[in-house]
Design an enzyme around this catalytic site. Structure first.
Site, PDB file in Angstrom:
ATOM      1  N   SER A 155      40.797  37.014  39.123  1.00  0.00           N
ATOM      2  CA  SER A 155      40.147  36.098  40.045  1.00  0.00           C
ATOM      3  C   SER A 155      41.154  35.720  41.120  1.00  0.00           C
ATOM      4  O   SER A 155      42.343  35.553  40.827  1.00  0.00           O
ATOM      5  CB  SER A 155      39.707  34.832  39.292  1.00  0.00           C
ATOM      6  OG  SER A 155      39.415  33.802  40.220  1.00  0.00           O
ATOM      7  N   GLY A 211      30.063  41.593  40.960  1.00  0.00           N
ATOM      8  CA  GLY A 211      30.768  41.620  39.680  1.00  0.00           C
ATOM      9  C   GLY A 211      30.028  40.816  38.618  1.00  0.00           C
ATOM     10  O   GLY A 211      29.484  39.755  38.899  1.00  0.00           O
ATOM     11  N   HIS A 228      41.695  41.781  44.739  1.00  0.00           N
ATOM     12  CA  HIS A 228      42.427  42.243  43.549  1.00  0.00           C
ATOM     13  C   HIS A 228      41.686  43.438  42.968  1.00  0.00           C
ATOM     14  O   HIS A 228      40.679  43.900  43.544  1.00  0.00           O
ATOM     15  CB  HIS A 228      42.563  41.099  42.535  1.00  0.00           C
ATOM     16  CG  HIS A 228      41.271  40.406  42.214  1.00  0.00           C
ATOM     17  ND1 HIS A 228      40.218  41.049  41.593  1.00  0.00           N
ATOM     18  CD2 HIS A 228      40.836  39.140  42.458  1.00  0.00           C
ATOM     19  CE1 HIS A 228      39.217  40.200  41.440  1.00  0.00           C
ATOM     20  NE2 HIS A 228      39.555  39.043  41.969  1.00  0.00           N
ATOM     21  N   GLN A 230      25.923  34.127  39.373  1.00  0.00           N
ATOM     22  CA  GLN A 230      25.731  34.584  40.751  1.00  0.00           C
ATOM     23  C   GLN A 230      24.956  35.900  40.777  1.00  0.00           C
ATOM     24  O   GLN A 230      24.051  36.088  41.596  1.00  0.00           O
ATOM     25  CB  GLN A 230      27.096  34.763  41.417  1.00  0.00           C
ATOM     26  CG  GLN A 230      27.041  35.417  42.776  1.00  0.00           C
ATOM     27  CD  GLN A 230      28.402  35.441  43.436  1.00  0.00           C
ATOM     28  OE1 GLN A 230      28.827  34.459  44.005  1.00  0.00           O
ATOM     29  NE2 GLN A 230      29.098  36.564  43.354  1.00  0.00           N
ATOM     30  N   TYR A 276      41.310  38.065  49.649  1.00  0.00           N
ATOM     31  CA  TYR A 276      42.419  37.952  48.700  1.00  0.00           C
ATOM     32  C   TYR A 276      42.138  38.924  47.541  1.00  0.00           C
ATOM     33  O   TYR A 276      42.081  38.551  46.379  1.00  0.00           O
ATOM     34  CB  TYR A 276      42.600  36.514  48.206  1.00  0.00           C
ATOM     35  CG  TYR A 276      44.009  36.246  47.712  1.00  0.00           C
ATOM     36  CD1 TYR A 276      45.070  36.188  48.601  1.00  0.00           C
ATOM     37  CD2 TYR A 276      44.275  36.072  46.358  1.00  0.00           C
ATOM     38  CE1 TYR A 276      46.362  35.972  48.159  1.00  0.00           C
ATOM     39  CE2 TYR A 276      45.570  35.853  45.904  1.00  0.00           C
ATOM     40  CZ  TYR A 276      46.605  35.800  46.809  1.00  0.00           C
ATOM     41  OH  TYR A 276      47.890  35.581  46.365  1.00  0.00           O
ATOM     42  N   GLY A 302      39.641  43.775  40.627  1.00  0.00           N
ATOM     43  CA  GLY A 302      38.204  43.575  40.362  1.00  0.00           C
ATOM     44  C   GLY A 302      37.381  43.903  41.599  1.00  0.00           C
ATOM     45  O   GLY A 302      36.396  44.651  41.528  1.00  0.00           O
ATOM     46  N   HIS A 303      37.807  43.379  42.750  1.00  0.00           N
ATOM     47  CA  HIS A 303      37.112  43.705  43.998  1.00  0.00           C
ATOM     48  C   HIS A 303      37.174  45.210  44.271  1.00  0.00           C
ATOM     49  O   HIS A 303      36.185  45.831  44.657  1.00  0.00           O
ATOM     50  CB  HIS A 303      37.770  42.986  45.179  1.00  0.00           C
ATOM     51  CG  HIS A 303      37.745  41.491  45.129  1.00  0.00           C
ATOM     52  ND1 HIS A 303      38.877  40.739  44.964  1.00  0.00           N
ATOM     53  CD2 HIS A 303      36.723  40.600  45.259  1.00  0.00           C
ATOM     54  CE1 HIS A 303      38.568  39.457  44.994  1.00  0.00           C
ATOM     55  NE2 HIS A 303      37.271  39.334  45.161  1.00  0.00           N
TER      56      HIS A 303
HETATM   57  P1  AMP Z   1      34.798  36.685  45.404  1.00  0.00           P
HETATM   58  O1  AMP Z   1      35.744  37.257  46.412  1.00  0.00           O
HETATM   59  O2  AMP Z   1      35.447  35.887  44.346  1.00  0.00           O
HETATM   60  O3  AMP Z   1      33.616  36.009  46.051  1.00  0.00           O
HETATM   61  O4  AMP Z   1      34.182  37.941  44.646  1.00  0.00           O
HETATM   62  C1  AMP Z   1      33.547  38.976  45.346  1.00  0.00           C
HETATM   63  C2  AMP Z   1      32.871  39.899  44.367  1.00  0.00           C
HETATM   64  O5  AMP Z   1      33.843  40.448  43.470  1.00  0.00           O
HETATM   65  C3  AMP Z   1      31.828  39.182  43.504  1.00  0.00           C
HETATM   66  O6  AMP Z   1      30.708  40.042  43.316  1.00  0.00           O
HETATM   67  C4  AMP Z   1      32.571  38.965  42.215  1.00  0.00           C
HETATM   68  O7  AMP Z   1      31.724  38.883  41.091  1.00  0.00           O
HETATM   69  C5  AMP Z   1      33.419  40.216  42.151  1.00  0.00           C
HETATM   70  N1  AMP Z   1      34.569  40.000  41.267  1.00  0.00           N
HETATM   71  C6  AMP Z   1      35.467  38.978  41.315  1.00  0.00           C
HETATM   72  N2  AMP Z   1      36.349  39.079  40.296  1.00  0.00           N
HETATM   73  C7  AMP Z   1      35.995  40.177  39.586  1.00  0.00           C
HETATM   74  C8  AMP Z   1      36.504  40.807  38.412  1.00  0.00           C
HETATM   75  N3  AMP Z   1      37.561  40.335  37.749  1.00  0.00           N
HETATM   76  N4  AMP Z   1      35.883  41.922  37.966  1.00  0.00           N
HETATM   77  C9  AMP Z   1      34.805  42.419  38.620  1.00  0.00           C
HETATM   78  N5  AMP Z   1      34.271  41.872  39.725  1.00  0.00           N
HETATM   79  C10 AMP Z   1      34.855  40.768  40.210  1.00  0.00           C
END
Ligand code: AMP
Length: 295
Positions: free
Chosen positions: A186, A148, A34, A154, A32, A36-37
């Site tokens: 997020s 991130g 965004h 984490q 999913y 950030g990813h």
């Molecule tokens: P997730 O899919 O939520 O498990 O996140 C995957 C990776 O993307 C993790 O290393 C998160 O820290 C990073 N991440 C999620 N949201 C953000 C964001 N807003 N800015 C930077 N990295 C992010």
């Protein structure tokens, strides 16, 4: 971009890339995707010749009653974003592929770091994260893995895990990417109603107020936490779980603010549990605030 679902194919593709002399970068995600990813993928692209992104909603890191079944998914959108960001290999395993024996008996427990902060309300979460990250690092053996700073606890846990288990990957922390009103991006923001979405940026507003106090010279953790809490308290729909000031590397409490300091918040807002943080780099009277970047 190639898509594989088997660990054996991940190993083969990464092996070929390495044989051709490429550095391998890994970006673990739950999909999913965004901006950030995508920023993590772009950083991996800038540094490594071969970029692997994993998309796996890891059931082990969800506790009973948490949002595993509701967790948003968009496989087609993810593929389009990853193609555009320059990902070479998408690893998209099934739960059976990752856990062929069913519930794993093996546990990876990063004690002091994982039991605290978010670990207090999510007791199985960080063991699940630690196990899946260990499996991904072991299978991919990347030169660098990108995480991130939005998930600061984490990141600290993964750094320690990689050091303890002697993975050769460099763990690269990447800036938090924010919406224009400051809300940290997020996948879980999708749970917010329009009214909740309007309230959510208050987390970052509160952190910014706490950080300003430190920039102005405050070094007493209790005072900074109190000020941050007071901004959150103005919004009754926010159910604050914690506001804490910690050493950013070890996530341990601090008597006075010095060095690399994490100011972190977790709060429930309607159906969503939101986390956010800023990192303060304090050297004597000089303070630099790392709050991430607006998308
Ligand atoms: P997730 O899919 O939520 O498990 O996140 C995957 C990776 O993307 C993790 O290393 C998160 O820290 C990073 N991440 C999620 N949201 C953000 C964001 N807003 N800015 C930077 N990295 C992010």
């Amino acid at each position: 971009m190639e898509v594989v679902t088997a660990l054996s194919d991940l190993r083969t593709r990464v092996g070929s890339a390495r044989t051709s002399g490429d550095e391998v970068g890994l970006v673990p995600t739950m999909g999913y995707l965004h901006a950030g990813h995508v920023s993590l993928v772009r950083r991996a692209r800038a540094r490594c010749g071969f970029v692997v992104v994993s998309v796996f909603v890891n059931p082990l890191q969800f506790g009973a009653g948490e949002d595993l079944d509701a967790y948003p998914r968009d496989p087609e959108g993810d593929i389009a974003k990853l193609e555009a960001a320059g990902c070479d290999l998408l690893f998209q395993p099934s739960t059976e592929e990752m856990y062929p024996e069913g519930e794993p008996l093996t546990r990876v427990h990063v004690g002091l770091i994982g039991d605290d902060l978010c670990g207090r309300s999510r007791p199985v979460h960080f063991d699940g994260v630690a196990l899946v990250v260990t499996k991904l690092l072991a299978a991919c053996d990347p030169d660098a893995a990108f995480f991130g700073r939005k998930d600061a606890q984490q990141l600290a846990l993964v750094r320690r895990l990689a050091a303890d288990l002697s993975f050769r990957a460099e763990i690269v922390g990447c800036p938090t990417v924010r919406e224009s009103d400051g809300l940290a991006m997020s996948s879980r923001n999708a749970y917010l109603s329009p009214e909740e979405r309007r309230i959510a940026p208050r987390l970052f507003a509160a952190l910014s107020t706490g950080a300003e106090l430190v920039v102005a010279g405050e070094r007493e953790p209790r005072v900074v936490v109190g000020k941050t809490l007071s901004v959150l308290a103005q919004e009754p729909r926010l159910d604050v779980e914690y506001v804490e000031v910690r050493d950013a590397r070890t996530v341990q409490p601090l008597e006075r603010l010095d060095g690399e300091v994490l100011l972190a918040v977790a709060a429930r807002l309607g159906p969503a549990r939101l986390i956010d943080n800023v990192v303060l780099h304090i050297d004597g009277t000089s303070v630099t605030v790392d709050a991430g970047e607006i998308n």
